[in-house]
Design an enzyme around this catalytic site. Structure first.
Site, PDB file in Angstrom:
ATOM      1  N   LYS A 196       0.985  -1.212  -0.027  1.00  0.00           N
ATOM      2  CA  LYS A 196      -0.157  -0.228  -0.002  1.00  0.00           C
ATOM      3  C   LYS A 196       0.800   1.139   0.269  1.00  0.00           C
ATOM      4  CE  LYS A 196      -3.756   2.679   2.459  1.00  0.00           C
ATOM      5  NZ  LYS A 196      -4.586   2.155   3.328  1.00  0.00           N
ATOM      6  N   ARG A 206     -10.734   9.736   1.423  1.00  0.00           N
ATOM      7  CA  ARG A 206     -10.784  10.666   2.659  1.00  0.00           C
ATOM      8  C   ARG A 206     -11.853  11.562   2.704  1.00  0.00           C
ATOM      9  NH1 ARG A 206      -4.068  10.930   2.775  1.00  0.00           N
ATOM     10  NH2 ARG A 206      -3.799   8.746   2.838  1.00  0.00           N
ATOM     11  N   LYS A 218       1.352  10.085   5.617  1.00  0.00           N
ATOM     12  CA  LYS A 218       1.454   8.686   5.850  1.00  0.00           C
ATOM     13  C   LYS A 218       2.508   7.942   5.583  1.00  0.00           C
ATOM     14  CE  LYS A 218      -3.607   8.094   6.587  1.00  0.00           C
ATOM     15  NZ  LYS A 218      -4.769   6.985   6.298  1.00  0.00           N
ATOM     16  N   GLU A 234       7.406  -6.761   1.841  1.00  0.00           N
ATOM     17  CA  GLU A 234       6.130  -6.993   2.142  1.00  0.00           C
ATOM     18  C   GLU A 234       5.207  -7.987   2.031  1.00  0.00           C
ATOM     19  OE1 GLU A 234       4.918  -5.064   4.570  1.00  0.00           O
ATOM     20  OE2 GLU A 234       6.038  -3.026   4.612  1.00  0.00           O
ATOM     21  N   LYS A 249      -2.025  -1.534  -3.882  1.00  0.00           N
ATOM     22  CA  LYS A 249      -2.847  -0.483  -3.805  1.00  0.00           C
ATOM     23  C   LYS A 249      -2.002   1.064  -3.850  1.00  0.00           C
ATOM     24  CE  LYS A 249      -5.995   1.936  -0.694  1.00  0.00           C
ATOM     25  NZ  LYS A 249      -6.341   2.097   0.617  1.00  0.00           N
ATOM     26  N   SER A 275      -9.825   5.267  -5.080  1.00  0.00           N
ATOM     27  CA  SER A 275     -11.146   6.568  -5.258  1.00  0.00           C
ATOM     28  C   SER A 275     -10.636   7.551  -6.246  1.00  0.00           C
ATOM     29  CB  SER A 275     -11.267   7.152  -3.789  1.00  0.00           C
ATOM     30  OG  SER A 275     -10.032   7.502  -3.075  1.00  0.00           O
ATOM     31  N   TYR A 314     -14.892   0.815  -7.295  1.00  0.00           N
ATOM     32  CA  TYR A 314     -16.160   1.731  -7.104  1.00  0.00           C
ATOM     33  C   TYR A 314     -16.995   1.486  -8.582  1.00  0.00           C
ATOM     34  CZ  TYR A 314     -13.366   3.336  -3.360  1.00  0.00           C
ATOM     35  OH  TYR A 314     -12.676   3.320  -2.069  1.00  0.00           O
TER      36      TYR A 314
HETATM   37  C1  PBG Z   1      -7.649   3.425   5.455  1.00  0.00           C
HETATM   38  C2  PBG Z   1      -7.786   3.355   3.936  1.00  0.00           C
HETATM   39  C3  PBG Z   1      -7.697   4.099   2.956  1.00  0.00           C
HETATM   40  C4  PBG Z   1      -8.019   3.496   1.685  1.00  0.00           C
HETATM   41  C5  PBG Z   1      -8.437   2.217   1.951  1.00  0.00           C
HETATM   42  N1  PBG Z   1      -8.497   1.858   3.464  1.00  0.00           N
HETATM   43  C6  PBG Z   1      -7.099   5.533   2.989  1.00  0.00           C
HETATM   44  C7  PBG Z   1      -5.703   5.779   3.485  1.00  0.00           C
HETATM   45  O1  PBG Z   1      -5.052   4.824   3.608  1.00  0.00           O
HETATM   46  O2  PBG Z   1      -5.387   7.092   3.719  1.00  0.00           O
HETATM   47  C8  PBG Z   1      -8.111   4.030   0.558  1.00  0.00           C
HETATM   48  C9  PBG Z   1      -9.130   3.751  -0.432  1.00  0.00           C
HETATM   49  C10 PBG Z   1      -9.279   4.698  -1.902  1.00  0.00           C
HETATM   50  O3  PBG Z   1      -8.810   5.547  -2.002  1.00  0.00           O
HETATM   51  O4  PBG Z   1     -10.341   4.129  -2.511  1.00  0.00           O
HETATM   52  N2  PBG Z   1      -6.449   3.073   5.919  1.00  0.00           N
END
Ligand code: PBG
Length: 325
Positions: A196, A206, A218, A234, A249, A275, A314
């Site tokens: 991720k 968010r 992050k 990982e 991701k 997203s 989505y």
């Molecule tokens: C939570 C999480 C996030 C997403 C999925 N789980 C956001 C983040 O890590 O800030 C993002 C999913 C998306 O953008 O569709 N940790």
């Protein structure tokens, strides 16, 4: 002209093209991420994600009925919590009486055949908007595991099928696996958010959860977009710690990572079509700058071609409508 090899022969008609297709997209591959909030009779569109809504539990259950009728068999549910219920230790995430946990149980009782997935990370419940415990501006690893474990247990008790640790703390997959097994949930699967990345493509998500970090970014826990060998580290850890499925991701800018994971690990690889990827395509399509349906199917197929057998998207409903034709 004499040519022994004429690759165009394999493209000469729709039937031949279908026959020679190396990859196909199916509704079976899709997981539909959905958003739930407290209240009733709510269906609020997310501004940066046209066509995607935050539902209250009652309208959500109706929507899941429609989603299931379209042949979508898997969903992933994310909660939006009001600021007043967030705190430093994300305590609401382990509360069995909180609306989210109750909604999970209701979904499983009304749609037992649906594979229900949840996210494990502190951010929707954290007053700091981070995935782990914050102390003096630092995100603490080992102190976070206990909170993630209790969150995962509360979700497992509600009957979820797949737990998705998305927090990127070290050791969390093994920690959660042990806890689940100790408490009698050896059947609950773990789809780890393995690679991720610290990505700009999570912005609209968010917005949907109102979960953006209150300070900083992050980058001390999510991966550097420059890296691919690290994704295999990982992957190795999550595999050894007992993950059933590994996720990459975002998806589109990381197709090479999906390929590398697929070649390295003998378990299913998932791609999260996030997203921001959804928002970009929607914006272009709404402006008439791109054929939204065709571009969507091409994008989703690229994830399959890269080696993902599971896609969180989505676009699941729109894709299902087209694939069901
Ligand atoms: C939570 C999480 C996030 C997403 C999925 N789980 C956001 C983040 O890590 O800030 C993002 C999913 C998306 O953008 O569709 N940790």
């Amino acid at each position: 002209m004499f040519l022994t090899r004429r690759p165009r022969r394999n493209r000469k008609s729709a039937a031949i093209r279908d026959l020679t297709a190396e990859n196909t997209l199916s509704v079976n591959d899709l997981i539909f991420p959905m958003f739930v909030q407290q209240g009733s009779d709510i269906k609020a569109e997310i501004t940066s994600m046209p066509g995607i809504y935050r539902y209250s539990p009652d309208t959500l259950v109706k929507e899941i009925g429609e989603v299931a009728a379209m042949g979508i068999k898997s969903i992933c549910l994310f909660p939006n919590y009001p600021e007043s219920q967030k705190n430093q230790f994300a305590t609401e995430s382990a509360n069995p009486d909180t609306f989210y946990i109750k909604t999970l149980a209701e979904i499983k009782s009304k749609f037992p055949e649906i594979a229900l997935m949840t996210d494990v990370a502190m951010d929707p419940y954290s007053s700091d908007g981070h995935d782990g415990v914050v102390e003096n501006g630092k995100i603490l690893n080992d102190e976070t595991l206990n909170i993630l474990g209790n969150m995962a247990l509360a979700q497992a008790r509600a009957g979820v099928d797949i737990i998705g640790p998305s927090d990127m703390m070290d050791g969390r997959v093994g920690y959660i696996r042990n806890l689940l097994d100790d408490e009698g949930f050896s059947d609950v699967s773990i789809m780890s958010y393995t690679a991720k990345y610290a990505s700009a493509f999570y912005g609209p998500f968010r917005d949907a959860l109102e979960s953006a970090p209150k300070f900083g970014d992050k980058k001390t826990y999510q991966m550097n977009p420059a890296n691919v060998a690290e994704a295999l580290v990982e992957g190795q850890l999550d595999y050894e710690e007992g993950a059933d499925m590994l996720m990459v991701k975002p998806a589109l800018s990381y197709l090479d990572v999906i390929r590398a994971m697929n070649e390295s690990f003998p378990i299913p690889i998932a791609a999260y079509n996030v997203s921001g990827e959804y928002a970009m395509l929607k914006a272009a399509a709404q402006n008439g700058w791109i054929d939204g349906d065709k571009a969507m199917l091409e994008m989703l197929l690229s994830m399959k071609r890269a080696g993902a057998s599971i896609i969180l998207t989505y676009f699941a409903k729109e894709a299902a409508a087209l694939l069901n034709g």
